[in-house]
Design a protein around this motif. Structure first.
Motif, PDB file in Angstrom:
ATOM      1  N   UNK A  29      34.803  33.452  36.354  1.00 27.52           N
ATOM      2  CA  UNK A  29      34.624  32.696  35.119  1.00 27.52           C
ATOM      3  C   UNK A  29      35.977  32.437  34.466  1.00 27.52           C
ATOM      4  N   UNK A  30      36.242  31.196  34.107  1.00 23.95           N
ATOM      5  CA  UNK A  30      37.451  30.836  33.347  1.00 23.95           C
ATOM      6  C   UNK A  30      37.130  29.584  32.536  1.00 23.95           C
ATOM      7  N   UNK A  31      36.803  29.771  31.267  1.00 20.38           N
ATOM      8  CA  UNK A  31      36.352  28.654  30.438  1.00 20.38           C
ATOM      9  C   UNK A  31      37.333  28.265  29.339  1.00 20.38           C
ATOM     10  N   UNK A  32      38.336  29.083  29.086  1.00 18.97           N
ATOM     11  CA  UNK A  32      39.209  28.840  27.954  1.00 18.97           C
ATOM     12  C   UNK A  32      38.641  29.364  26.653  1.00 18.97           C
ATOM     13  N   UNK A  33      37.444  29.929  26.709  1.00 21.45           N
ATOM     14  CA  UNK A  33      36.810  30.561  25.544  1.00 21.45           C
ATOM     15  C   UNK A  33      36.563  32.020  25.934  1.00 21.45           C
ATOM     16  N   UNK A  34      37.461  32.922  25.558  1.00 23.42           N
ATOM     17  CA  UNK A  34      37.394  34.296  26.057  1.00 23.42           C
ATOM     18  C   UNK A  34      36.054  35.002  25.830  1.00 23.42           C
ATOM     19  N   UNK A  35      35.447  34.822  24.671  1.00 23.68           N
ATOM     20  CA  UNK A  35      34.169  35.487  24.416  1.00 23.68           C
ATOM     21  C   UNK A  35      33.082  34.955  25.350  1.00 23.68           C
ATOM     22  N   UNK A  36      33.080  33.636  25.609  1.00 20.24           N
ATOM     23  CA  UNK A  36      32.107  33.084  26.551  1.00 20.24           C
ATOM     24  C   UNK A  36      32.375  33.569  27.969  1.00 20.24           C
ATOM     25  N   UNK A  37      33.647  33.725  28.334  1.00 16.15           N
ATOM     26  CA  UNK A  37      33.959  34.300  29.646  1.00 16.15           C
ATOM     27  C   UNK A  37      33.261  35.644  29.808  1.00 16.15           C
ATOM     28  N   UNK A  38      33.357  36.469  28.769  1.00 18.31           N
ATOM     29  CA  UNK A  38      32.755  37.796  28.785  1.00 18.31           C
ATOM     30  C   UNK A  38      31.229  37.702  28.897  1.00 18.31           C
ATOM     31  N   UNK A  39      30.606  36.826  28.092  1.00 17.35           N
ATOM     32  CA  UNK A  39      29.151  36.699  28.103  1.00 17.35           C
ATOM     33  C   UNK A  39      28.639  36.124  29.424  1.00 17.35           C
ATOM     34  N   UNK A  40      29.327  35.140  29.968  1.00 18.84           N
ATOM     35  CA  UNK A  40      28.907  34.540  31.237  1.00 18.84           C
ATOM     36  C   UNK A  40      29.088  35.510  32.398  1.00 18.84           C
ATOM     37  N   UNK A  41      30.125  36.310  32.344  1.00 23.41           N
ATOM     38  CA  UNK A  41      30.332  37.354  33.349  1.00 23.41           C
ATOM     39  C   UNK A  41      29.152  38.331  33.326  1.00 23.41           C
ATOM     40  N   UNK A  42      28.740  38.751  32.118  1.00 24.81           N
ATOM     41  CA  UNK A  42      27.578  39.637  31.981  1.00 24.81           C
ATOM     42  C   UNK A  42      26.317  38.972  32.515  1.00 24.81           C
ATOM     43  N   UNK A  53      32.263  29.492  37.280  1.00 22.10           N
ATOM     44  CA  UNK A  53      32.181  28.593  36.125  1.00 22.10           C
ATOM     45  C   UNK A  53      33.579  28.357  35.588  1.00 22.10           C
ATOM     46  N   UNK A  54      34.010  27.095  35.647  1.00 26.02           N
ATOM     47  CA  UNK A  54      35.338  26.720  35.162  1.00 26.02           C
ATOM     48  C   UNK A  54      35.180  25.641  34.092  1.00 26.02           C
ATOM     49  N   UNK A  55      35.982  25.751  33.048  1.00 27.24           N
ATOM     50  CA  UNK A  55      35.945  24.754  31.987  1.00 27.24           C
ATOM     51  C   UNK A  55      37.345  24.524  31.449  1.00 27.24           C
ATOM     52  N   UNK A  56      37.612  23.274  31.124  1.00 32.74           N
ATOM     53  CA  UNK A  56      38.854  22.876  30.465  1.00 32.74           C
ATOM     54  C   UNK A  56      38.439  21.942  29.336  1.00 32.74           C
ATOM     55  N   UNK A  57      38.494  22.449  28.112  1.00 36.46           N
ATOM     56  CA  UNK A  57      37.992  21.664  26.993  1.00 36.46           C
ATOM     57  C   UNK A  57      38.955  21.610  25.827  1.00 36.46           C
ATOM     58  N   UNK A  58      38.526  20.917  24.789  1.00 34.68           N
ATOM     59  CA  UNK A  58      39.368  20.714  23.609  1.00 34.68           C
ATOM     60  C   UNK A  58      39.299  21.913  22.655  1.00 34.68           C
ATOM     61  N   UNK A  59      39.629  23.081  23.200  1.00 36.04           N
ATOM     62  CA  UNK A  59      39.561  24.308  22.402  1.00 36.04           C
ATOM     63  C   UNK A  59      40.645  24.365  21.325  1.00 36.04           C
ATOM     64  N   UNK A  68      29.027  24.254  24.370  1.00 38.12           N
ATOM     65  CA  UNK A  68      27.846  23.402  24.504  1.00 38.12           C
ATOM     66  C   UNK A  68      27.759  22.797  25.907  1.00 38.12           C
ATOM     67  N   UNK A  69      28.872  22.282  26.408  1.00 36.23           N
ATOM     68  CA  UNK A  69      28.854  21.624  27.721  1.00 36.23           C
ATOM     69  C   UNK A  69      28.658  22.619  28.861  1.00 36.23           C
ATOM     70  N   UNK A  70      29.116  23.840  28.686  1.00 39.83           N
ATOM     71  CA  UNK A  70      28.811  24.871  29.688  1.00 39.83           C
ATOM     72  C   UNK A  70      27.308  25.099  29.738  1.00 39.83           C
TER      73      UNK A  70
END
Length: 195
Positions: A29-42, A53-59, A68-70
């Motif tokens: 998991x690498x989304x650029x949103x650290x908390x979501x990385x943790x939740x998606x890993x769980x 799951x990879x994401x590159x967004x306007x963080x 939302x897009x994830x």
């Protein structure tokens, strides 16, 4: 193997998801949103799925579009991985405690998207993550996977623990609902279809 690989590219985000229902709990998991990385890993590990799951967004603006897009792409991947839904249990229910918190998620792979969210998340942020985005993620996931997803937060004080319990319960309920049951012939519906 029931799996899907999807991408979604917009002016706000680029999302790539590879997802397998019948996995071993392997997550990348690498989304650029650290908390979501943790939740998606769980989510991947506790559901015994496999997920990349990879994401590159306007963080630099905030985490809204990426989160939302994830939810959108992961929901679509679950729907595609389920295929015709023959032989699945259809319903899943999981209670998960996390220290002071208790969350429950109930799922119906019904092809009728609905999110019911009952309970409170006490704080507006966990670190830099806006906790209102948990609802946004879950709503888009339910919509795109075309499932009933009922989330009940029974109690809890610590915001991180509450959200973690929700994601773990989502994983376990989804695993239960999508597992192949040899007793089920065709799709588990008196209508004869779940598509």
């Amino acid at each position: 193997m029931r799996k899907a690989e999807l991408t979604r590219n917009t002016n706000e985000t680029k999302i790539a998801v590879s997802f397998a229902l019948d996995g071993e709990g392997k997550a990348d998991i690498a989304t650029g949103v650290p908390f979501m990385d943790h939740m998606l890993d769980l989510f991947i590990k506790h559901g015994m799925f496999d997920g990349d799951i990879k994401a590159d967004g306007d963080t630099h603006i905030d985490d809204h579009h990426t989160t939302e897009d994830i939810g959108i792409v992961l929901g679509q991947a679950v729907k595609e991985a389920l295929g015709d839904k023959k032989g699945i249990r259809r319903y899943g229910n999981a209670f998960v405690p996390m220290d002071d918190a208790l969350a429950q998620v109930v799922i119906d792979c019904s092809n009728r998207p609905h999110l019911e969210f009952r309970g409170d998340i006490p704080n507006a942020k966990v670190g830099t993550f806006d906790t209102e985005l948990v609802y946004e993620f879950l709503w888009k996931f339910a919509l795109e996977s075309r499932m009933n997803v009922h989330v009940i937060i029974h109690y809890g004080k610590n915001t991180h623990h509450i959200i973690e319990a929700v994601f773990k319960a989502l994983a376990r309920a989804l695993d239960e609902a999508t597992i192949i049951d040899p007793r089920v012939k065709g799709v588990p519906s008196t209508k004869g279809l779940l598509t």
